[in-house]
Design an enzyme around this catalytic site. Structure first.
Site, PDB file in Angstrom:
ATOM      1  N   ARG A   1       0.830  -1.205   0.000  1.00  0.00           N
ATOM      2  CA  ARG A   1       0.000   0.000   0.000  1.00  0.00           C
ATOM      3  C   ARG A   1       0.870   1.263   0.000  1.00  0.00           C
ATOM      4  O   ARG A   1       0.551   2.258   0.655  1.00  0.00           O
ATOM      5  CB  ARG A   1      -0.949   0.011   1.200  1.00  0.00           C
ATOM      6  CG  ARG A   1      -1.860  -1.196   1.290  1.00  0.00           C
ATOM      7  CD  ARG A   1      -2.833  -1.271   0.101  1.00  0.00           C
ATOM      8  NE  ARG A   1      -3.701  -2.419   0.234  1.00  0.00           N
ATOM      9  CZ  ARG A   1      -3.416  -3.636  -0.237  1.00  0.00           C
ATOM     10  NH1 ARG A   1      -2.293  -3.839  -0.896  1.00  0.00           N
ATOM     11  NH2 ARG A   1      -4.253  -4.637  -0.076  1.00  0.00           N
TER      12      ARG A   1
ATOM     13  N   SER B   1     -11.907  -0.672   2.504  1.00  0.00           N
ATOM     14  CA  SER B   1     -11.118  -0.956   3.706  1.00  0.00           C
ATOM     15  C   SER B   1     -10.453   0.325   4.201  1.00  0.00           C
ATOM     16  O   SER B   1      -9.681   0.944   3.471  1.00  0.00           O
ATOM     17  CB  SER B   1     -10.052  -2.012   3.405  1.00  0.00           C
ATOM     18  OG  SER B   1     -10.657  -3.231   3.024  1.00  0.00           O
TER      19      SER B   1
ATOM     20  N   GLU C   1      -5.770   3.373   5.414  1.00  0.00           N
ATOM     21  CA  GLU C   1      -5.425   3.243   3.998  1.00  0.00           C
ATOM     22  C   GLU C   1      -5.691   4.542   3.248  1.00  0.00           C
ATOM     23  O   GLU C   1      -4.851   4.998   2.484  1.00  0.00           O
ATOM     24  CB  GLU C   1      -6.202   2.083   3.353  1.00  0.00           C
ATOM     25  CG  GLU C   1      -5.634   0.720   3.638  1.00  0.00           C
ATOM     26  CD  GLU C   1      -6.099  -0.319   2.628  1.00  0.00           C
ATOM     27  OE1 GLU C   1      -6.458   0.069   1.500  1.00  0.00           O
ATOM     28  OE2 GLU C   1      -6.102  -1.503   2.974  1.00  0.00           O
TER      29      GLU C   1
END
EC number: 1.3.1.98
Length: 350
Positions: A172, A245, A342
């Site tokens: 990520r 998410s 995130e």
């Protein structure tokens, strides 16, 4: 008030952003710059209203939490062209503009007989956003298939082509996330194989394929299985504001993992990104702390998936952020594990 260069770019003053973020929170851009032709970027950025101002690039707003009004200028790319620029015996190079819908590209590639992106089906967002976060799901990540990222380097005021090593991809993560004010991604080239080993050993994909009756599954079947799973687990942002998410799965040293498992034997652990590292399930940690389905006002955690922060109606970005901080703090207190978001948080610090 607006300014424009016909068909190339448009500048809008005091633009509302509620429709441009999937949390559906209210925020206002002092200036909104729509780019229709990426080659016009230098001219557009030199416009006196925004020259030297901070920039926030919004794709579909699916990986951002607007906890306040963004400073400076919000930029949106509207180039939505997809082209197969090279055919080879076992793969093809596909170029997509930054404004292309990500799921649309996945389905286009499958229709062309290309594979690789099937596990990433139905991820919200645009092509221009996918390298920033190095999007991933169900055992795959987009960096595995990126050939070149085309970007405008604000430091040198030049268009550049960055290979995967130069993109510094991680879990990520990427150079675009590490240096958010430097690069403006205008297009991405993907190296997509005609055939490759399907990733089936993650999050119930085999079970879903069996339910579908797909005994000899191909890439399109895997994509449909992923779509089915995601639609069951993740709320539709058009119905319930969310950004998918919200928390990253924590990556921890093996020694810390072992210590946690000694105290919490049922804690699920997955392989990490590097040797000597493990990955925990943020969803499991959050659910164990009792947050799944909980809400305060219109801010809450989804009843279907503990990773998903949701806006039940009129929560502000600041209220959603405050709720998410409570969730993370309870996990830290119980497990000594730090959760990180995130999405990019704008207008406040995490």
């Amino acid at each position: 008030m607006s300014a424009a260069s016909p068909l190339r770019w448009q500048l809008i003053e005091h633009a509302p952003l509620r429709a441009l973020n999937t949390f559906h929170v209210d925020a206002t851009a002092r200036w909104l710059l729509n780019i229709h032709a990426p080659e016009a970027l230098p001219d557009a950025l030199a416009a006196p209203q925004i020259a030297g101002q901070p920039l926030l690039v919004l794709g579909s707003g699916s990986n951002v939490l607007l906890a306040g009004d963004p400073p400076g200028c919000v930029l949106c790319f509207d180039n939505r062209d997809i082209t197969i620029i090279a055919h080879h015996a076992d793969h093809a190079i596909v170029r997509a503009g930054a404004g292309v819908n990500w799921h649309g590209l996945v389905m286009y590639s499958l229709q062309q007989g290309l594979s690789g992106l099937e596990n990433l089906a139905l991820i919200p967002g645009t092509v221009g956003a996918c390298p920033i976060q190095n999007i991933g799901a169900y055992g795959a990540q987009v960096s595995d298939f990126i050939h070149v990222v085309e970007a405008y380097d604000r430091g040198t005021e030049q268009f550049v082509r960055l290979n995967p090593a130069e993109c510094a991809f991680g879990y990520r993560d990427s150079v675009f996330k590490q240096q958010p004010d430097r690069y403006l991604i205008v297009a991405v080239e993907f190296n997509l194989p005609l055939l490759h080993e399907l990733r089936l050993d993650y999050a119930g994909i085999r079970d879903e394929l069996a339910r579908m009756g797909a005994e000899l599954a191909g890439a399109a079947d895997v994509a449909q299985a992923v779509i089915n799973i995601r639609q069951r687990k993740l709320p539709d942002p058009e119905v319930l504001g969310n950004a998918g998410s919200f928390f990253k799965n924590p990556l921890l040293p093996s020694e810390q993992i072992a210590a946690l498992q000694a105290s919490f034997a049922d804690m699920p652990v997955f392989p990490g990104e590097q040797p000597g590292q493990g990955k925990l399930s943020a969803a499991w940690l959050i659910e164990q702390c009792g947050w799944k389905g909980k809400r305060e006002g219109d801010a809450g955690i989804s009843e279907a998936h503990a990773l998903v922060l949701v806006n039940h109606g009129s929560a502000s970005g600041a209220q959603l952020l405050a709720f998410a901080r409570q969730v993370a703090e309870s996990v830290r207190e119980r497990y000594s594990v730090i959760l990180e978001p995130e999405p990019r948080v704008i207008g406040a610090h995490w």
